[in-house]
Design a protein around this motif. Sequence first.
Motif, mmCIF file in Angstrom:
data_model
loop_
_atom_site.group_PDB
_atom_site.id
_atom_site.type_symbol
_atom_site.label_atom_id
_atom_site.label_comp_id
_atom_site.label_asym_id
_atom_site.label_seq_id
_atom_site.Cartn_x
_atom_site.Cartn_y
_atom_site.Cartn_z
ATOM 1 N N LEU A 116 26.870 0.160 -41.851
ATOM 2 C CA LEU A 116 25.647 0.263 -40.750
ATOM 3 C C LEU A 116 26.796 0.305 -39.617
ATOM 4 C CD1 LEU A 116 23.116 -2.391 -41.490
ATOM 5 C CD2 LEU A 116 22.867 0.068 -41.322
ATOM 6 N N ASP A 117 26.029 0.432 -38.225
ATOM 7 C CA ASP A 117 26.585 0.489 -36.955
ATOM 8 C C ASP A 117 25.942 -0.366 -35.967
ATOM 9 O OD1 ASP A 117 24.352 2.209 -36.825
ATOM 10 O OD2 ASP A 117 25.214 3.415 -35.403
ATOM 11 N N GLU A 118 26.393 -0.338 -34.889
ATOM 12 C CA GLU A 118 25.864 -1.077 -33.925
ATOM 13 C C GLU A 118 26.285 -0.599 -32.380
ATOM 14 O OE1 GLU A 118 26.125 -5.896 -34.009
ATOM 15 O OE2 GLU A 118 27.577 -5.456 -32.582
ATOM 16 N N ILE A 119 25.517 -0.385 -31.563
ATOM 17 C CA ILE A 119 25.760 0.181 -30.323
ATOM 18 C C ILE A 119 25.689 -0.911 -29.051
ATOM 19 C CG2 ILE A 119 25.423 1.957 -28.444
ATOM 20 C CD1 ILE A 119 24.528 3.824 -30.870
ATOM 21 N N LEU A 120 26.575 -1.175 -28.302
ATOM 22 C CA LEU A 120 26.455 -2.149 -27.375
ATOM 23 C C LEU A 120 26.791 -1.629 -26.072
ATOM 24 C CD1 LEU A 120 28.112 -5.195 -29.156
ATOM 25 C CD2 LEU A 120 25.641 -4.909 -28.637
ATOM 26 N N PRO A 121 26.046 -2.220 -24.833
ATOM 27 C CA PRO A 121 26.434 -1.998 -23.475
ATOM 28 C C PRO A 121 27.945 -2.055 -23.204
ATOM 29 C CG PRO A 121 24.419 -3.301 -23.640
ATOM 30 C CD PRO A 121 25.213 -3.268 -24.893
ATOM 31 N N HIS A 122 28.680 -1.659 -22.461
ATOM 32 C CA HIS A 122 30.078 -1.985 -22.179
ATOM 33 C C HIS A 122 30.137 -1.554 -20.678
ATOM 34 C CE1 HIS A 122 34.616 -1.451 -22.442
ATOM 35 N NE2 HIS A 122 34.548 -2.150 -23.245
ATOM 36 N N ASP A 123 31.124 -1.907 -20.150
ATOM 37 C CA ASP A 123 31.268 -1.778 -18.603
ATOM 38 C C ASP A 123 31.647 -0.080 -18.534
ATOM 39 O OD1 ASP A 123 34.060 -1.969 -19.492
ATOM 40 O OD2 ASP A 123 34.638 -3.395 -17.796
ATOM 41 N N GLN A 124 32.251 0.321 -19.513
ATOM 42 C CA GLN A 124 32.725 1.829 -19.600
ATOM 43 C C GLN A 124 31.505 2.535 -19.827
ATOM 44 O OE1 GLN A 124 35.799 3.040 -18.537
ATOM 45 N NE2 GLN A 124 36.086 0.734 -18.067
ATOM 46 N N GLY A 125 30.604 1.678 -20.248
ATOM 47 C CA GLY A 125 28.873 2.729 -20.865
ATOM 48 C C GLY A 125 28.749 2.108 -21.891
ATOM 49 N N CYS A 126 29.194 2.289 -23.145
ATOM 50 C CA CYS A 126 28.853 1.751 -24.441
ATOM 51 C C CYS A 126 29.977 1.547 -25.543
ATOM 52 C CB CYS A 126 27.559 2.273 -24.873
ATOM 53 S SG CYS A 126 27.868 4.090 -25.504
ATOM 54 N N SER A 127 29.792 0.793 -26.410
ATOM 55 C CA SER A 127 30.926 0.776 -27.360
ATOM 56 C C SER A 127 29.916 0.954 -28.890
ATOM 57 C CB SER A 127 31.338 -0.525 -27.462
ATOM 58 O OG SER A 127 30.680 -1.804 -27.993
ATOM 59 N N HIS A 128 30.419 1.651 -29.685
ATOM 60 C CA HIS A 128 29.893 2.049 -30.881
ATOM 61 C C HIS A 128 30.650 1.682 -32.068
ATOM 62 C CE1 HIS A 128 27.916 5.201 -33.764
ATOM 63 N NE2 HIS A 128 27.378 4.124 -33.863
ATOM 64 N N GLU A 129 30.240 0.544 -32.853
ATOM 65 C CA GLU A 129 31.159 -0.115 -33.927
ATOM 66 C C GLU A 129 30.406 0.421 -35.155
ATOM 67 O OE1 GLU A 129 32.859 -4.019 -35.723
ATOM 68 O OE2 GLU A 129 31.787 -4.225 -33.909
ATOM 69 N N MET A 130 31.032 1.015 -36.120
ATOM 70 C CA MET A 130 30.808 1.525 -37.229
ATOM 71 C C MET A 130 31.273 0.757 -38.605
ATOM 72 S SD MET A 130 30.569 5.568 -36.405
ATOM 73 C CE MET A 130 31.839 5.543 -35.360
ATOM 74 N N ALA A 131 30.822 0.327 -39.268
ATOM 75 C CA ALA A 131 31.493 -0.602 -40.508
ATOM 76 C C ALA A 131 31.371 0.585 -41.608
ATOM 77 C CB ALA A 131 30.622 -1.811 -40.768
ATOM 78 N N PHE A 132 32.490 1.014 -42.331
ATOM 79 C CA PHE A 132 32.577 1.607 -43.323
ATOM 80 C C PHE A 132 33.241 0.716 -44.693
ATOM 81 C CE2 PHE A 132 32.920 4.710 -39.824
ATOM 82 C CZ PHE A 132 32.351 6.012 -40.343
ATOM 83 N N ARG A 133 32.686 1.619 -45.756
ATOM 84 C CA ARG A 133 33.421 1.084 -46.834
ATOM 85 C C ARG A 133 34.732 1.717 -47.209
ATOM 86 N NH1 ARG A 133 28.738 0.043 -49.297
ATOM 87 N NH2 ARG A 133 28.506 -2.097 -49.026
ATOM 88 N N PRO A 134 35.805 1.152 -47.058
ATOM 89 C CA PRO A 134 36.394 -0.156 -46.476
ATOM 90 C C PRO A 134 36.686 -0.373 -45.017
ATOM 91 C CG PRO A 134 38.023 1.123 -47.717
ATOM 92 C CD PRO A 134 36.972 1.952 -47.416
#
Length: 159
Positions: A116-134
């Motif tokens: 799954l992933d998660e997109i959050l606001p960031h002072d540069q615009g946004c951050s996109h974190e993606m969790a992979f297996r593994p």
Amino acid sequence: MRYVDLDARVGELTGVLDPGPYLELLPALSTSLPPGARTFATDPSHYDFAGRRCVKDLTLHQATFLHEGQALDLHLRHNCWKHEEDLVIRYAGVTAVQIGTPNEPSTWDKLGTLILDEILPHDQGCSHEMAFRPGSVIVTCNDITATWVAAHCPQAHRG
């Protein structure tokens, strides 16, 4: 991940994926996301595990840096039992990329299947974190453009 729970508990069952806490906050968070990131994060199919445009179960096929590292394209390949399309994510104004895998060195080809992933606001615009297996990837950028493109899948899709 800050809000998406990759190890939730439902009764006695552990290891359940739960984007619920993130989805509850997303309406408020989305107002601070750049337009493309907002569109991608708030797409109703994004976290619909049974949906054909859910990011779960995609696999990273290719990562390409463009414009002297200022842009990054990730090509995620479909899962034939679930998706009819591949996903191409373009990150504009890239300011940071972090790759983590259990075995060093951490590289793109050792990430496995997207959980799954998660997109959050960031002072540069946004951050996109993606969790992979593994593994995991976090991209910080000005904005994201996500495009679903037709994929050829010789196996039958789920019905």
